[in-house]
Design an enzyme around this catalytic site. Structure first.
Site: not given
Length: 217
Positions: A171-172, A175
């Site tokens: 997820h990170e 980004h």
């Protein structure tokens, strides 16, 4: 490795120092939300553009901001900085039988992170984002990954991650390529936080939600 060969960008370093001053005494930085362009830009690789002191203070503030939000990860673009780094942290829950396979994930910064899947197994669970507040949706992720990153001193790390820590890392890292989790989420699963709690909290594997809302997992 960052060090004597790193070239500090004085103007950028000053701008980051000014950003950190907006955090006030509580050290809480403002989180930008979906629609702000920086969230859709590929982050610039970090190679020592900030002084060691500024980077250390920024990581501490990102940690404080993440915990207060609350969240388990926070990427630099989410506070308006287009650098390729994030902070992550998560801890065990009381439920040992949680199918999301949540595991201890100590706090650390991940600089210039990348990952690749190990095997072909995936899992689909509800997921949220501090830059898309108030909503969650089902997102399919790799179950196992090889994660690689640098720490704040530029040392290289490699670790195999499984389950929920692997999801957080994916997820990170996503980004930093300008991707939000909703880009590949099952949109029919989209739910407010309140409705998720009311309807689907007892169903961590979203089979009932998939049947009722009409999406595949």
């Amino acid at each position: 490795m960052f060090g004597h060969n790193a070239k500090i960008d004085i103007g950028l370093n000053r701008a980051v120092e000014q950003l950190m001053k907006t955090a006030g005494e509580d050290h809480i930085l403002p989180i930008v939300h979906a629609g702000v362009p920086i969230l859709r830009r590929r982050a610039v690789r970090y190679h020592g553009q900030l002084s060691a002191n500024t980077l250390s203070k920024l990581i501490d503030m990102m940690h404080t901001t993440m915990v207060e939000a609350p969240g388990v990860g926070l990427a630099a673009p989410q506070i308006g900085l287009g650098f390729a780094f994030a902070v992550v942290e998560d801890h065990l829950r009381d439920d040992d039988e949680d199918p999301r396979e949540i595991a201890e994930f100590p706090f650390h910064a991940i600089i210039n992170p990348v990952y690749e899947p190990v095997g072909v197994e995936t899992r689909s669970f509800y997921e949220g984002c501090l830059s898309v507040p108030g909503f969650q949706a089902v997102r399919q992720r790799w179950l196992d990954i090889t994660a690689r990153w640098q720490d704040e001193k530029g040392h290289q790390h490699e670790e195999r991650l499984h389950g929920w820590p692997a999801r957080i890392f994916q997820h990170e890292t996503d980004h930093l390529s300008g991707e939000l989790y909703i880009d590949r989420a099952e949109i029919r699963s989209l739910s407010t936080d309140e409705n998720l709690e009311d309807y689907w909290a007892e169903d961590p594997v979203p089979t009932a939600a998939a049947e009722e809302l009409g999406f595949a997992i």
